[in-house]
Design a protein around this motif. Structure first.
Motif, PDB file in Angstrom:
ATOM      1  N   LEU A  77       0.841  -1.203   0.000  1.00 38.89           N
ATOM      2  CA  LEU A  77       0.000   0.000   0.000  1.00 38.89           C
ATOM      3  C   LEU A  77       0.877   1.254   0.000  1.00 38.89           C
ATOM      4  O   LEU A  77       0.489   2.281  -0.548  1.00 38.89           O
ATOM      5  CB  LEU A  77      -0.934   0.014   1.214  1.00 38.89           C
ATOM      6  CG  LEU A  77      -2.063  -1.005   1.209  1.00 38.89           C
ATOM      7  CD1 LEU A  77      -2.812  -0.973   2.540  1.00 38.89           C
ATOM      8  CD2 LEU A  77      -3.016  -0.770   0.046  1.00 38.89           C
ATOM      9  N   ARG A  78       2.043   1.181   0.629  1.00 38.57           N
ATOM     10  CA  ARG A  78       2.971   2.319   0.631  1.00 38.57           C
ATOM     11  C   ARG A  78       3.615   2.462  -0.737  1.00 38.57           C
ATOM     12  O   ARG A  78       3.482   3.480  -1.362  1.00 38.57           O
ATOM     13  CB  ARG A  78       4.042   2.136   1.696  1.00 38.57           C
ATOM     14  CG  ARG A  78       3.510   2.325   3.090  1.00 38.57           C
ATOM     15  CD  ARG A  78       4.637   2.281   4.105  1.00 38.57           C
ATOM     16  NE  ARG A  78       4.103   2.384   5.442  1.00 38.57           N
ATOM     17  CZ  ARG A  78       3.879   3.526   6.068  1.00 38.57           C
ATOM     18  NH1 ARG A  78       4.164   4.656   5.491  1.00 38.57           N
ATOM     19  NH2 ARG A  78       3.373   3.526   7.278  1.00 38.57           N
ATOM     20  N   SER A  79       4.367   1.434  -1.141  1.00 38.71           N
ATOM     21  CA  SER A  79       5.002   1.458  -2.469  1.00 38.71           C
ATOM     22  C   SER A  79       5.741   0.145  -2.696  1.00 38.71           C
ATOM     23  O   SER A  79       6.056  -0.580  -1.741  1.00 38.71           O
ATOM     24  CB  SER A  79       5.986   2.627  -2.602  1.00 38.71           C
ATOM     25  OG  SER A  79       7.142   2.403  -1.820  1.00 38.71           O
ATOM     26  N   ILE A  80       6.034  -0.123  -3.942  1.00 40.74           N
ATOM     27  CA  ILE A  80       6.832  -1.304  -4.279  1.00 40.74           C
ATOM     28  C   ILE A  80       8.235  -1.150  -3.708  1.00 40.74           C
ATOM     29  O   ILE A  80       8.799  -2.103  -3.156  1.00 40.74           O
ATOM     30  CB  ILE A  80       6.872  -1.524  -5.808  1.00 40.74           C
ATOM     31  CG1 ILE A  80       5.493  -1.975  -6.300  1.00 40.74           C
ATOM     32  CG2 ILE A  80       7.944  -2.528  -6.196  1.00 40.74           C
ATOM     33  CD1 ILE A  80       5.359  -2.118  -7.802  1.00 40.74           C
ATOM     34  N   ALA A  85      12.503  -2.984  -0.252  1.00 33.32           N
ATOM     35  CA  ALA A  85      13.563  -2.602   0.694  1.00 33.32           C
ATOM     36  C   ALA A  85      13.303  -3.227   2.063  1.00 33.32           C
ATOM     37  O   ALA A  85      14.230  -3.741   2.714  1.00 33.32           O
ATOM     38  CB  ALA A  85      13.654  -1.080   0.796  1.00 33.32           C
ATOM     39  N   SER A  86      12.050  -3.216   2.502  1.00 30.77           N
ATOM     40  CA  SER A  86      11.699  -3.802   3.797  1.00 30.77           C
ATOM     41  C   SER A  86      11.928  -5.311   3.794  1.00 30.77           C
ATOM     42  O   SER A  86      12.457  -5.873   4.760  1.00 30.77           O
ATOM     43  CB  SER A  86      10.240  -3.509   4.148  1.00 30.77           C
ATOM     44  OG  SER A  86      10.031  -2.124   4.243  1.00 30.77           O
ATOM     45  N   PHE A  91      15.027 -10.008   5.426  1.00 30.32           N
ATOM     46  CA  PHE A  91      15.816 -11.188   5.046  1.00 30.32           C
ATOM     47  C   PHE A  91      17.182 -11.136   5.716  1.00 30.32           C
ATOM     48  O   PHE A  91      17.619 -12.104   6.339  1.00 30.32           O
ATOM     49  CB  PHE A  91      16.073 -11.206   3.538  1.00 30.32           C
ATOM     50  CG  PHE A  91      14.982 -11.770   2.684  1.00 30.32           C
ATOM     51  CD1 PHE A  91      13.673 -11.823   3.095  1.00 30.32           C
ATOM     52  CD2 PHE A  91      15.281 -12.231   1.421  1.00 30.32           C
ATOM     53  CE1 PHE A  91      12.680 -12.319   2.276  1.00 30.32           C
ATOM     54  CE2 PHE A  91      14.310 -12.738   0.595  1.00 30.32           C
ATOM     55  CZ  PHE A  91      13.000 -12.790   1.019  1.00 30.32           C
ATOM     56  N   ILE A  92      17.865 -10.006   5.543  1.00 30.46           N
ATOM     57  CA  ILE A  92      19.249  -9.902   6.010  1.00 30.46           C
ATOM     58  C   ILE A  92      19.318  -9.877   7.536  1.00 30.46           C
ATOM     59  O   ILE A  92      20.015 -10.690   8.144  1.00 30.46           O
ATOM     60  CB  ILE A  92      19.938  -8.666   5.403  1.00 30.46           C
ATOM     61  CG1 ILE A  92      20.072  -8.827   3.887  1.00 30.46           C
ATOM     62  CG2 ILE A  92      21.309  -8.437   6.046  1.00 30.46           C
ATOM     63  CD1 ILE A  92      20.524  -7.571   3.165  1.00 30.46           C
ATOM     64  N   VAL A  93      18.611  -8.949   8.154  1.00 27.85           N
ATOM     65  CA  VAL A  93      18.688  -8.811   9.614  1.00 27.85           C
ATOM     66  C   VAL A  93      18.102 -10.045  10.313  1.00 27.85           C
ATOM     67  O   VAL A  93      18.731 -10.622  11.203  1.00 27.85           O
ATOM     68  CB  VAL A  93      18.008  -7.507  10.091  1.00 27.85           C
ATOM     69  CG1 VAL A  93      17.943  -7.443  11.603  1.00 27.85           C
ATOM     70  CG2 VAL A  93      18.750  -6.297   9.527  1.00 27.85           C
ATOM     71  N   GLY A  94      16.908 -10.448   9.907  1.00 25.10           N
ATOM     72  CA  GLY A  94      16.294 -11.623  10.525  1.00 25.10           C
ATOM     73  C   GLY A  94      17.121 -12.877  10.306  1.00 25.10           C
ATOM     74  O   GLY A  94      17.346 -13.663  11.233  1.00 25.10           O
ATOM     75  N   GLY A  95      17.591 -13.069   9.080  1.00 28.58           N
ATOM     76  CA  GLY A  95      18.409 -14.247   8.775  1.00 28.58           C
ATOM     77  C   GLY A  95      19.710 -14.272   9.551  1.00 28.58           C
ATOM     78  O   GLY A  95      20.127 -15.319  10.061  1.00 28.58           O
ATOM     79  N   LEU A  96      20.355 -13.113   9.659  1.00 35.12           N
ATOM     80  CA  LEU A  96      21.611 -13.060  10.422  1.00 35.12           C
ATOM     81  C   LEU A  96      21.374 -13.282  11.912  1.00 35.12           C
ATOM     82  O   LEU A  96      22.201 -13.908  12.590  1.00 35.12           O
ATOM     83  CB  LEU A  96      22.338 -11.743  10.174  1.00 35.12           C
ATOM     84  CG  LEU A  96      22.978 -11.610   8.789  1.00 35.12           C
ATOM     85  CD1 LEU A  96      23.594 -10.232   8.599  1.00 35.12           C
ATOM     86  CD2 LEU A  96      24.018 -12.704   8.545  1.00 35.12           C
ATOM     87  N   GLY A 170      11.532  -6.698  11.637  1.00 36.04           N
ATOM     88  CA  GLY A 170      10.447  -5.808  11.219  1.00 36.04           C
ATOM     89  C   GLY A 170      10.377  -4.555  12.070  1.00 36.04           C
ATOM     90  O   GLY A 170      10.159  -3.447  11.561  1.00 36.04           O
ATOM     91  N   ILE A 171      10.580  -4.707  13.370  1.00 31.54           N
ATOM     92  CA  ILE A 171      10.579  -3.543  14.272  1.00 31.54           C
ATOM     93  C   ILE A 171      11.767  -2.637  13.956  1.00 31.54           C
ATOM     94  O   ILE A 171      11.624  -1.411  13.891  1.00 31.54           O
ATOM     95  CB  ILE A 171      10.588  -4.006  15.747  1.00 31.54           C
ATOM     96  CG1 ILE A 171       9.269  -4.699  16.083  1.00 31.54           C
ATOM     97  CG2 ILE A 171      10.849  -2.824  16.682  1.00 31.54           C
ATOM     98  CD1 ILE A 171       9.278  -5.464  17.393  1.00 31.54           C
ATOM     99  N   LEU A 172      12.928  -3.230  13.751  1.00 29.33           N
ATOM    100  CA  LEU A 172      14.119  -2.433  13.398  1.00 29.33           C
ATOM    101  C   LEU A 172      13.931  -1.717  12.064  1.00 29.33           C
ATOM    102  O   LEU A 172      14.369  -0.579  11.889  1.00 29.33           O
ATOM    103  CB  LEU A 172      15.362  -3.319  13.370  1.00 29.33           C
ATOM    104  CG  LEU A 172      15.809  -3.870  14.722  1.00 29.33           C
ATOM    105  CD1 LEU A 172      16.958  -4.865  14.540  1.00 29.33           C
ATOM    106  CD2 LEU A 172      16.202  -2.748  15.663  1.00 29.33           C
ATOM    107  N   CYS A 173      13.263  -2.379  11.142  1.00 31.31           N
ATOM    108  CA  CYS A 173      12.976  -1.765   9.843  1.00 31.31           C
ATOM    109  C   CYS A 173      12.047  -0.570  10.018  1.00 31.31           C
ATOM    110  O   CYS A 173      12.253   0.482   9.398  1.00 31.31           O
ATOM    111  CB  CYS A 173      12.371  -2.806   8.904  1.00 31.31           C
ATOM    112  SG  CYS A 173      12.128  -2.231   7.223  1.00 31.31           S
TER     113      CYS A 173
END
Length: 186
Positions: A77-80, A85-86, A91-96, A170-173
Motif C-alpha cells: 500500500l505504501r510502495s513497491i 527494501a523492507s 531477510f538480512i537482519v532476521g536471517g543473520l 520488522g521492528i528495526l525496519c
C-alpha cells in the motif's frame, strides 16, 4: 507511481516463484533444503537470502503464503520500493539473527519474512505516527494479534527463532524508516 496492477503482478509473481521453488524441491527429493540457514556455519551465512523461499511441505508453504500475501499487500500500500527494501532488510537482519542465535538446525521457510512484515505493519505506527499507519496497525493487531504467540518456543519442529528474528527485524525496519522519514521531513 506504480499502479495497483503492478503491485498485484509483483505479489502474483512472488506467489508463483514460491510455488515453483517448492515444486522443484519436491521433485528433487528436498535437494533445496540444503540452502537453509544453519546457525554459526561460516560457509552457509549467505543462505539468509535463499531460506525464505524453501519450504519442507505443501502445508508449510501454504501456511506461510497466507500471511505473506496479506502482509505483503499491506506493505505494498505504501510502495513497491518500500516493500522490496523492507523485505530485503528483514531477510538480512532476521536471517543473520537466526544465524547468530538460532539452535543448531536448518531453518527454512518464509515465516521469518511473514513475522517481519507483520511486526513492520504494527511498529511503523509508533515510528511514523500518521493516521493511516496507526489505523493499519490497529487492524493488523485486531485480526492478527495472536501471531505474537508464534515467537514463543512451542514445537521443536518449528523455527520459533525465525519467527522471533523476523519480528525483531520488522521492528528495526520500522525504526529505520521512521528515522529516515524524520530526516527527510527536515
Amino acid at each position: 507511481m506504480p499502479s495497483a496492477r503492478a503491485k498485484a503482478q509483483l505479489l502474483f509473481g512472488l506467489v508463483l516463484l514460491l510455488l515453483v521453488v517448492h515444486v522443484v524441491n519436491v521433485k528433487t527429493g528436498g535437494a533445496l533444503n540444503q540452502f537453509g540457514v544453519v546457525p554459526r556455519s561460516p560457509e552457509r551465512w549467505h543462505h539468509v537470502f535463499w531460506a525464505p523461499f524453501i519450504h519442507t511441505s505443501y502445508a508449510h508453504l501454504f501456511n506461510n503464503l497466507v500471511g505473506l500475501i496479506v502482509f505483503s499487500a499491506l506493505c505494498l500500500l505504501r510502495s513497491i520500493r518500500f516493500y522490496l527494501a523492507s523485505s530485503l532488510f528483514i531477510f538480512i537482519v532476521g536471517g543473520l539473527l537466526v544465524w547468530i542465535f538460532g539452535r543448531s538446525a536448518s531453518h527454512v521457510g518464509a515465516s521469518g519474512w511473514v513475522f517481519g512484515l507483520w511486526s513492520l505493519c504494527v511498529a511503523i505506527a509508533w515510528f511514523d505516527r500518521r493516521f493511516g499507519s496507526i489505523l493499519l496497525a490497529v487492524l493488523v493487531l485486531f485480526f492478527y494479534g495472536g501471531m505474537i504467540f508464534g515467537v514463543l518456543p512451542r514445537d521443536p519442529a518449528v523455527s520459533f527463532e525465525m519467527h522471533l528474528a523476523g519480528a525483531v527485524a520488522g521492528i528495526l525496519c520500522a525504526f529505520a524508516y521512521g528515522v529516515r522519514a524524520r530526516r527527510k521531513a527536515r
